[in-house]
Design a protein around this motif. Structure first.
Motif, PDB file in Angstrom:
ATOM      1  N   LEU A  85      15.104   1.057 101.659  1.00 23.63           N
ATOM      2  CA  LEU A  85      16.048  -0.052 101.717  1.00 23.63           C
ATOM      3  C   LEU A  85      17.455   0.496 101.946  1.00 23.63           C
ATOM      4  O   LEU A  85      17.897   1.429 101.260  1.00 23.63           O
ATOM      5  CB  LEU A  85      16.019  -0.858 100.421  1.00 23.63           C
ATOM      6  CG  LEU A  85      14.801  -1.759 100.192  1.00 23.63           C
ATOM      7  CD1 LEU A  85      14.855  -2.399  98.808  1.00 23.63           C
ATOM      8  CD2 LEU A  85      14.723  -2.835 101.265  1.00 23.63           C
ATOM      9  N   THR A  86      18.147  -0.076 102.906  1.00 20.96           N
ATOM     10  CA  THR A  86      19.530   0.315 103.166  1.00 20.96           C
ATOM     11  C   THR A  86      20.383  -0.944 103.306  1.00 20.96           C
ATOM     12  O   THR A  86      19.958  -1.931 103.920  1.00 20.96           O
ATOM     13  CB  THR A  86      19.656   1.154 104.452  1.00 20.96           C
ATOM     14  OG1 THR A  86      19.095   0.432 105.551  1.00 20.96           O
ATOM     15  CG2 THR A  86      18.932   2.492 104.298  1.00 20.96           C
ATOM     16  N   PHE A  87      21.555  -0.904 102.745  1.00 27.82           N
ATOM     17  CA  PHE A  87      22.532  -1.991 102.845  1.00 27.82           C
ATOM     18  C   PHE A  87      23.847  -1.367 103.310  1.00 27.82           C
ATOM     19  O   PHE A  87      24.384  -0.477 102.643  1.00 27.82           O
ATOM     20  CB  PHE A  87      22.723  -2.686 101.505  1.00 27.82           C
ATOM     21  CG  PHE A  87      21.494  -3.385 100.999  1.00 27.82           C
ATOM     22  CD1 PHE A  87      21.308  -4.745 101.200  1.00 27.82           C
ATOM     23  CD2 PHE A  87      20.507  -2.670 100.321  1.00 27.82           C
ATOM     24  CE1 PHE A  87      20.174  -5.393 100.730  1.00 27.82           C
ATOM     25  CE2 PHE A  87      19.364  -3.310  99.855  1.00 27.82           C
ATOM     26  CZ  PHE A  87      19.199  -4.674 100.068  1.00 27.82           C
ATOM     27  N   THR A  88      24.351  -1.824 104.448  1.00 26.69           N
ATOM     28  CA  THR A  88      25.560  -1.229 105.017  1.00 26.69           C
ATOM     29  C   THR A  88      26.582  -2.309 105.358  1.00 26.69           C
ATOM     30  O   THR A  88      26.235  -3.484 105.530  1.00 26.69           O
ATOM     31  CB  THR A  88      25.243  -0.437 106.300  1.00 26.69           C
ATOM     32  OG1 THR A  88      24.690  -1.324 107.274  1.00 26.69           O
ATOM     33  CG2 THR A  88      24.256   0.687 106.016  1.00 26.69           C
ATOM     34  N   ILE A  89      27.812  -1.895 105.472  1.00 27.39           N
ATOM     35  CA  ILE A  89      28.870  -2.753 105.958  1.00 27.39           C
ATOM     36  C   ILE A  89      29.671  -1.954 106.989  1.00 27.39           C
ATOM     37  O   ILE A  89      29.971  -0.776 106.773  1.00 27.39           O
ATOM     38  CB  ILE A  89      29.771  -3.272 104.819  1.00 27.39           C
ATOM     39  CG1 ILE A  89      30.698  -4.372 105.324  1.00 27.39           C
ATOM     40  CG2 ILE A  89      30.554  -2.157 104.160  1.00 27.39           C
ATOM     41  CD1 ILE A  89      31.347  -5.168 104.210  1.00 27.39           C
ATOM     42  N   THR A  90      29.975  -2.590 108.115  1.00 24.65           N
ATOM     43  CA  THR A  90      30.639  -1.908 109.223  1.00 24.65           C
ATOM     44  C   THR A  90      31.860  -2.709 109.658  1.00 24.65           C
ATOM     45  O   THR A  90      31.813  -3.942 109.730  1.00 24.65           O
ATOM     46  CB  THR A  90      29.690  -1.757 110.424  1.00 24.65           C
ATOM     47  OG1 THR A  90      28.473  -1.143 109.992  1.00 24.65           O
ATOM     48  CG2 THR A  90      30.315  -0.904 111.519  1.00 24.65           C
ATOM     49  N   THR A 129      20.889   5.742  95.823  1.00 21.43           N
ATOM     50  CA  THR A 129      22.272   6.131  96.120  1.00 21.43           C
ATOM     51  C   THR A 129      23.081   4.878  96.404  1.00 21.43           C
ATOM     52  O   THR A 129      22.643   4.010  97.169  1.00 21.43           O
ATOM     53  CB  THR A 129      22.336   7.051  97.343  1.00 21.43           C
ATOM     54  OG1 THR A 129      21.528   8.211  97.093  1.00 21.43           O
ATOM     55  CG2 THR A 129      23.761   7.485  97.621  1.00 21.43           C
ATOM     56  N   SER A 130      24.260   4.769  95.788  1.00 20.59           N
ATOM     57  CA  SER A 130      25.079   3.566  95.994  1.00 20.59           C
ATOM     58  C   SER A 130      26.547   3.932  96.087  1.00 20.59           C
ATOM     59  O   SER A 130      26.975   5.003  95.641  1.00 20.59           O
ATOM     60  CB  SER A 130      24.865   2.557  94.854  1.00 20.59           C
ATOM     61  OG  SER A 130      25.435   3.040  93.655  1.00 20.59           O
ATOM     62  N   ALA A 131      27.315   3.015  96.687  1.00 24.10           N
ATOM     63  CA  ALA A 131      28.762   3.177  96.784  1.00 24.10           C
ATOM     64  C   ALA A 131      29.394   1.793  96.792  1.00 24.10           C
ATOM     65  O   ALA A 131      28.892   0.875  97.443  1.00 24.10           O
ATOM     66  CB  ALA A 131      29.141   3.943  98.047  1.00 24.10           C
ATOM     67  N   SER A 132      30.477   1.654  96.052  1.00 21.03           N
ATOM     68  CA  SER A 132      31.212   0.395  96.034  1.00 21.03           C
ATOM     69  C   SER A 132      32.206   0.361  97.196  1.00 21.03           C
ATOM     70  O   SER A 132      32.692   1.399  97.647  1.00 21.03           O
ATOM     71  CB  SER A 132      31.958   0.237  94.709  1.00 21.03           C
ATOM     72  OG  SER A 132      32.770  -0.924  94.734  1.00 21.03           O
ATOM     73  N   ASN A 145      27.726   2.984 103.840  1.00 20.02           N
ATOM     74  CA  ASN A 145      26.402   2.780 103.266  1.00 20.02           C
ATOM     75  C   ASN A 145      26.559   2.395 101.802  1.00 20.02           C
ATOM     76  O   ASN A 145      26.961   3.218 100.971  1.00 20.02           O
ATOM     77  CB  ASN A 145      25.569   4.059 103.405  1.00 20.02           C
ATOM     78  CG  ASN A 145      24.088   3.801 103.241  1.00 20.02           C
ATOM     79  OD1 ASN A 145      23.703   2.812 102.619  1.00 20.02           O
ATOM     80  ND2 ASN A 145      23.260   4.668 103.787  1.00 20.02           N
ATOM     81  N   MET A 146      26.241   1.141 101.467  1.00 17.94           N
ATOM     82  CA  MET A 146      26.430   0.666 100.098  1.00 17.94           C
ATOM     83  C   MET A 146      25.258   1.031  99.199  1.00 17.94           C
ATOM     84  O   MET A 146      25.443   1.298  98.015  1.00 17.94           O
ATOM     85  CB  MET A 146      26.657  -0.850 100.099  1.00 17.94           C
ATOM     86  CG  MET A 146      27.938  -1.263 100.798  1.00 17.94           C
ATOM     87  SD  MET A 146      28.251  -3.037 100.692  1.00 17.94           S
ATOM     88  CE  MET A 146      27.000  -3.658 101.829  1.00 17.94           C
ATOM     89  N   VAL A 147      24.045   1.027  99.730  1.00 16.75           N
ATOM     90  CA  VAL A 147      22.850   1.404  98.948  1.00 16.75           C
ATOM     91  C   VAL A 147      21.822   2.039  99.872  1.00 16.75           C
ATOM     92  O   VAL A 147      21.584   1.548 100.977  1.00 16.75           O
ATOM     93  CB  VAL A 147      22.228   0.189  98.222  1.00 16.75           C
ATOM     94  CG1 VAL A 147      20.759   0.455  97.875  1.00 16.75           C
ATOM     95  CG2 VAL A 147      22.979  -0.125  96.945  1.00 16.75           C
TER      96      VAL A 147
END
Length: 214
Positions: A85-90, A129-132, A145-147
């Motif tokens: 699973l990947t969650f990204t914002i661009t 792995t996560s990032a705010s 990459n948020m998660v």
């Protein structure tokens, strides 16, 4: 010697022909001066309006070239074909985005990061792995990459992973971000046009889940 009597001289007044023409000439010159002055004033005003329009057009162009646009994406397969699973914002816009806040709202809950959402899916041990992205600046063309969460090997972890995999399609996210000119927008980070707002500062307090670890 007898002098001859002096002959009286008669003075004749000479009227200059064209005296009326002179007056008309003066009037015509005055009118011409007024017309030239009015024309000069019109040209000056028109030039001023034209320059003002050019300045405004230039400002709009500069703002358009500095406008950020955020795009949210998610998936469940990595580049090498593994379940992940990947969650990204661009930032797909043309200017830096100062992200003031981000929230994800699964059901009646509300969290300020995807990582908080992952944690909320259960109590079993998991590793991801996560990032705010709150209070950060995202440059144009940059993906964050948020998660990243590989599919766990244990059954409890797989259930939580599958839960998030299903819910990601129907769980809305929202963010508020600003440009370098302090133009701000709220957006669901999808294809809808972002809504311009005066500011991203919240007046109703932080979203629920603000205190959770991200």
């Amino acid at each position: 010697m007898i002098e001859a009597p002096e002959t009286p001289h008669t003075h004749h007044s000479h009227s200059h022909g064209g005296g009326g023409s002179g007056r008309w000439f003066d009037i015509a010159m005055a009118v011409a001066v007024l017309l030239v002055s009015a024309g000069s004033l019109y040209v000056a005003l028109h030039t001023g309006h034209t320059m003002e329009a050019l300045v405004h057009a230039n400002e709009r162009l500069v703002r358009a070239q500095s406008t950020p646009v955020l795009q949210y994406d998610h998936g469940n397969i990595s580049d090498d074909g593994k379940e992940q699973l990947t969650f990204t914002i661009t930032n797909v816009g043309s200017g830096p985005a100062r992200i003031v806040w981000f929230q994800v709202t699964p059901g009646d809950n509300r969290y300020t990061s995807i990582g908080q959402w992952v944690i909320s899916t259960g109590d079993s041990p998991i590793s991801f792995t996560s990032a705010s992205i709150n209070r950060m600046v995202l440059a144009p063309g940059v993906e964050r990459n948020m998660v990243t969460w590989k599919r766990p090997a244990d059954e409890a972890g797989r259930k939580r992973w599958a839960l998030l995999d299903r819910a990601r399609f129907e769980t809305p996210v929202r963010a508020c971000y600003c440009s370098v000119f302090d133009q701000c927008w709220e957006s669901n980070l999808e294809a809808d046009i972002p809504k311009e707002v005066p500011s991203c500062e919240r007046k109703d307090g932080p979203p629920r889940g603000e205190a959770l670890a991200s």
